[in-house]
Design an enzyme around this catalytic site. Structure first.
Site, PDB file in Angstrom:
ATOM      1  N   ASN A   2      39.722 -36.987  34.640  1.00 42.16           N
ATOM      2  CA  ASN A   2      38.660 -37.983  34.847  1.00 42.16           C
ATOM      3  C   ASN A   2      37.347 -37.283  35.171  1.00 42.16           C
ATOM      4  O   ASN A   2      37.271 -36.060  35.181  1.00 42.16           O
ATOM      5  CB  ASN A   2      39.078 -38.966  35.936  1.00 42.16           C
ATOM      6  CG  ASN A   2      39.369 -38.243  37.239  1.00 42.16           C
ATOM      7  OD1 ASN A   2      38.494 -37.600  37.811  1.00 42.16           O
ATOM      8  ND2 ASN A   2      40.618 -38.306  37.690  1.00 42.16           N
TER       9      ASN A   2
ATOM     10  N   ASP B  83      46.059 -41.638  38.126  1.00 38.13           N
ATOM     11  CA  ASP B  83      47.037 -42.666  38.495  1.00 38.13           C
ATOM     12  C   ASP B  83      48.349 -42.475  37.750  1.00 38.13           C
ATOM     13  O   ASP B  83      49.413 -42.795  38.256  1.00 38.13           O
ATOM     14  CB  ASP B  83      46.465 -44.058  38.201  1.00 38.13           C
ATOM     15  CG  ASP B  83      45.334 -44.382  39.161  1.00 38.13           C
ATOM     16  OD1 ASP B  83      45.439 -43.966  40.329  1.00 38.13           O
ATOM     17  OD2 ASP B  83      44.340 -45.010  38.730  1.00 38.13           O
TER      18      ASP B  83
ATOM     19  N   LYS C  80      52.382 -27.208  21.398  1.00 42.42           N
ATOM     20  CA  LYS C  80      51.245 -28.033  20.977  1.00 42.42           C
ATOM     21  C   LYS C  80      51.722 -29.125  19.999  1.00 42.42           C
ATOM     22  O   LYS C  80      52.430 -28.812  19.021  1.00 42.42           O
ATOM     23  CB  LYS C  80      50.203 -27.137  20.306  1.00 42.42           C
ATOM     24  CG  LYS C  80      48.934 -27.854  19.997  1.00 42.42           C
ATOM     25  CD  LYS C  80      47.904 -26.925  19.402  1.00 42.42           C
ATOM     26  CE  LYS C  80      46.759 -27.738  18.864  1.00 42.42           C
ATOM     27  NZ  LYS C  80      45.887 -26.968  18.011  1.00 42.42           N
TER      28      LYS C  80
ATOM     29  N   ASP D 250      51.192 -42.228  45.375  1.00 45.36           N
ATOM     30  CA  ASP D 250      49.890 -42.366  46.027  1.00 45.36           C
ATOM     31  C   ASP D 250      49.831 -41.423  47.237  1.00 45.36           C
ATOM     32  O   ASP D 250      50.609 -41.574  48.183  1.00 45.36           O
ATOM     33  CB  ASP D 250      49.679 -43.829  46.446  1.00 45.36           C
ATOM     34  CG  ASP D 250      48.239 -44.089  46.797  1.00 45.36           C
ATOM     35  OD1 ASP D 250      47.728 -43.439  47.737  1.00 45.36           O
ATOM     36  OD2 ASP D 250      47.602 -44.908  46.117  1.00 45.36           O
ATOM     37  N   ILE D 251      48.924 -40.471  47.181  1.00 46.17           N
ATOM     38  CA  ILE D 251      48.862 -39.448  48.238  1.00 46.17           C
ATOM     39  C   ILE D 251      48.405 -40.053  49.566  1.00 46.17           C
ATOM     40  O   ILE D 251      49.055 -39.898  50.591  1.00 46.17           O
ATOM     41  CB  ILE D 251      47.917 -38.294  47.821  1.00 46.17           C
ATOM     42  CG1 ILE D 251      48.423 -37.650  46.519  1.00 46.17           C
ATOM     43  CG2 ILE D 251      47.799 -37.262  48.940  1.00 46.17           C
ATOM     44  CD1 ILE D 251      47.502 -36.605  45.918  1.00 46.17           C
TER      45      ILE D 251
ATOM     46  N   PHE E 137      38.906 -43.255  49.731  1.00 49.12           N
ATOM     47  CA  PHE E 137      37.692 -43.517  48.966  1.00 49.12           C
ATOM     48  C   PHE E 137      38.011 -44.540  47.899  1.00 49.12           C
ATOM     49  O   PHE E 137      39.144 -44.605  47.423  1.00 49.12           O
ATOM     50  CB  PHE E 137      37.200 -42.228  48.294  1.00 49.12           C
ATOM     51  CG  PHE E 137      36.114 -41.555  49.081  1.00 49.12           C
ATOM     52  CD1 PHE E 137      36.401 -40.925  50.272  1.00 49.12           C
ATOM     53  CD2 PHE E 137      34.794 -41.569  48.619  1.00 49.12           C
ATOM     54  CE1 PHE E 137      35.401 -40.307  51.011  1.00 49.12           C
ATOM     55  CE2 PHE E 137      33.789 -40.963  49.346  1.00 49.12           C
ATOM     56  CZ  PHE E 137      34.086 -40.340  50.543  1.00 49.12           C
TER      57      PHE E 137
ATOM     58  N   LYS F 234      42.310 -52.212  49.328  1.00 46.08           N
ATOM     59  CA  LYS F 234      42.910 -50.866  49.442  1.00 46.08           C
ATOM     60  C   LYS F 234      43.054 -50.451  50.904  1.00 46.08           C
ATOM     61  O   LYS F 234      44.028 -49.810  51.284  1.00 46.08           O
ATOM     62  CB  LYS F 234      42.044 -49.834  48.722  1.00 46.08           C
ATOM     63  CG  LYS F 234      42.285 -49.848  47.237  1.00 46.08           C
ATOM     64  CD  LYS F 234      41.370 -48.901  46.509  1.00 46.08           C
ATOM     65  CE  LYS F 234      41.277 -49.379  45.073  1.00 46.08           C
ATOM     66  NZ  LYS F 234      40.312 -48.661  44.293  1.00 46.08           N
TER      67      LYS F 234
ATOM     68  N   LYS G 186      46.907 -49.736  51.665  1.00 46.69           N
ATOM     69  CA  LYS G 186      47.264 -48.327  51.912  1.00 46.69           C
ATOM     70  C   LYS G 186      47.281 -48.014  53.406  1.00 46.69           C
ATOM     71  O   LYS G 186      47.448 -46.865  53.802  1.00 46.69           O
ATOM     72  CB  LYS G 186      46.292 -47.405  51.173  1.00 46.69           C
ATOM     73  CG  LYS G 186      46.263 -47.644  49.663  1.00 46.69           C
ATOM     74  CD  LYS G 186      45.529 -46.543  48.908  1.00 46.69           C
ATOM     75  CE  LYS G 186      45.367 -46.940  47.444  1.00 46.69           C
ATOM     76  NZ  LYS G 186      45.207 -45.800  46.550  1.00 46.69           N
TER      77      LYS G 186
END
Ligand code: C5P
Length: 399
Positions: free
Chosen positions: A210, A280, A290, A307-308, A324, A338, A342
């Site tokens: 990302n 995710d 390859k 999810d850490i 965050f 969240k 969480k």
């Protein structure tokens, strides 16, 4: 003494018999976790050799203002900026006089003029010299300038006289140096921060990732270290230098980041800040070779990464946990959800749909939410925002 961990002490040694005690002082400061660089005046070199101080501090000793070689290695302005505290022990009557009157005629006085760090003096001189009106006037000038005074102690002196003027013992000076950092927000705390993107391999040459640059997380790591914390930064693949005084572990995949973060929490962590843009999903299988473009379509099957931050907040030895949330719409609603799902203590949210904030920008604006409150940190440089966020975290943590 934890307050000295990672602190940079510039130890100035001036000419006096107490200079031999500075050798022990270097050790004590280092044992408390400080990094020490030594500057000696010409007078100090008559009492103790720069070689002794170099061996103890582990760094070359600085003695000359106009030495091109020393300037090339670490110039005097750089040295003045490097210090968190300039500590002069012993400080002679002559040095106090020169400093009080703004002299810059050797390296140490010049450093005192050039530094923005606090300065502390541990005077050492004959009791009559200490009592002299000139010394006392100089002392007042120095105190007015905000210079701190460590001692002097009183008792029998090397010259055979008895009275005030003895340098304090190295242990006492180290303790007082630690107290200079009393105000630090995160002193003695272990802060773990993850940052950057993760890379999820499809085959040996391709991956899913990302836009995260890691800039915000790195700025927070720097701000936490400046606030006195011991900082562990667990970073995905980014192109950023490690902030000073920060211990960095590099990882690539989300699962590696998970393991590194949970292991840091296992070892004891007070505050965890999850700035990383963890992928995710990851490909269910990574091809050994390859993938060839033989068909018109290929299908990737992805599986969700653990999810850490949610796992950290569910840990037995749960740290104060900050997440965050980067969103492109309905920022507050998603962030609030969240925070609850969480089980976070705080969440910092930003809208990454604009050009001036978010992933690759040097600026950011955050809304920080905690159960029962929130604060807006308006658009500013990421370093500035990081500092403000660390202040908020420290306040909430202490509650
Ligand atoms: O659920 P979402 O990814 O939007 O939440 C963002 C927050 O969750 C960030 O703090 C991010 O570091 C964290 N996160 C995580 N592990 C994941 C996904 C996100 O710790 N697998």
């Amino acid at each position: 003494m934890e307050r000295l961990v990672n602190k940079r002490i510039l130890l100035g040694v001036t000419g006096g018999i107490a200079a031999y005690k500075s050798a022990d002082l270097v050790r004590r400061l280092q044992d408390a976790g400080a990094e020490v660089r030594v500057v000696m005046t010409a007078g100090a070199c008559e009492f103790i050799t720069p070689l002794t101080m170099q061996a103890l501090s582990g760094h070359p000793v600085h003695t000359d203002l106009l030495d091109p070689r020393a300037e090339a290695a670490m110039g005097h302005i750089e040295l003045a900026r490097w210090a968190d505290l300039v500590l002069i022990a012993p400080a002679s009557a002559n040095f106090m006089a020169r400093m009080a009157h703004g002299h810059g005629n050797d390296l140490l006085t010049t450093l005192c003029l050039a530094t923005g760090a606090p300065i502390a003096l541990a005077p050492a001189m004959n009791q009559q010299m200490w009592a002299d009106t000139a010394t006392q006037k100089n002392l007042l000038i120095l105190q007015e300038k905000g210079v701190r005074l460590f001692g002097p102690g009183s008792g029998s002196q090397a010259c055979g006289e008895v009275g005030p003027g003895r340098m304090l013992e190295p242990a006492e000076i180290a303790q007082m140096a630690a107290e200079v950092f009393d105000h630090d927000l995160l002193t003695g705390l272990h802060v773990v921060i993850n940052a950057g993107p993760t890379r999820e391999a499809i085959d040996p040459v391709r991956y899913i990732t990302n836009q995260s640059s890691g800039k915000m997380g790195f700025a927070i790591a720097e701000a936490a270290a400046e606030a006195g914390a011991r900082v562990t930064l667990i970073s995905g693949p980014v192109n950023l230098p490690t902030p000073t005084r920060v211990k960095r572990t590099d990882v690539i995949r989300a699962e590696e980041m998970f393991d590194a973060c949970l292991s840091a929490v296992d070892q004891g962590c007070d505050i965890f800040i999850a700035t990383a843009a963890v992928a995710d999903y990851r490909p269910t299988v990574t091809a050994d070779h390859k993938i060839k473009k033989s068909t018109e379509e290929i299908h990737l099957t992805l599986v969700k990464n653990r999810d850490i931050v949610a796992s950290v907040s569910a840990h037995d030895r749960r740290p104060f946990t900050v997440g965050f949330a980067a969103e492109t719409r309905d920022v507050m609603t998603y962030a609030q959800a969240k925070l609850e799902n969480k089980k976070l203590d705080m969440i910092a949210t930003n809208d990454v749909s604009g050009e001036n904030v978010g992933f690759n920008s040097d600026n950011n604006a955050l809304t920080v939410i905690w159960p029962g409150g929130h604060k807006v940190l308006p658009l500013a440089a990421k370093r500035q925002i990081a500092k403000q966020l660390i202040e908020l975290i420290a306040i909430r943590y202490k509650r």
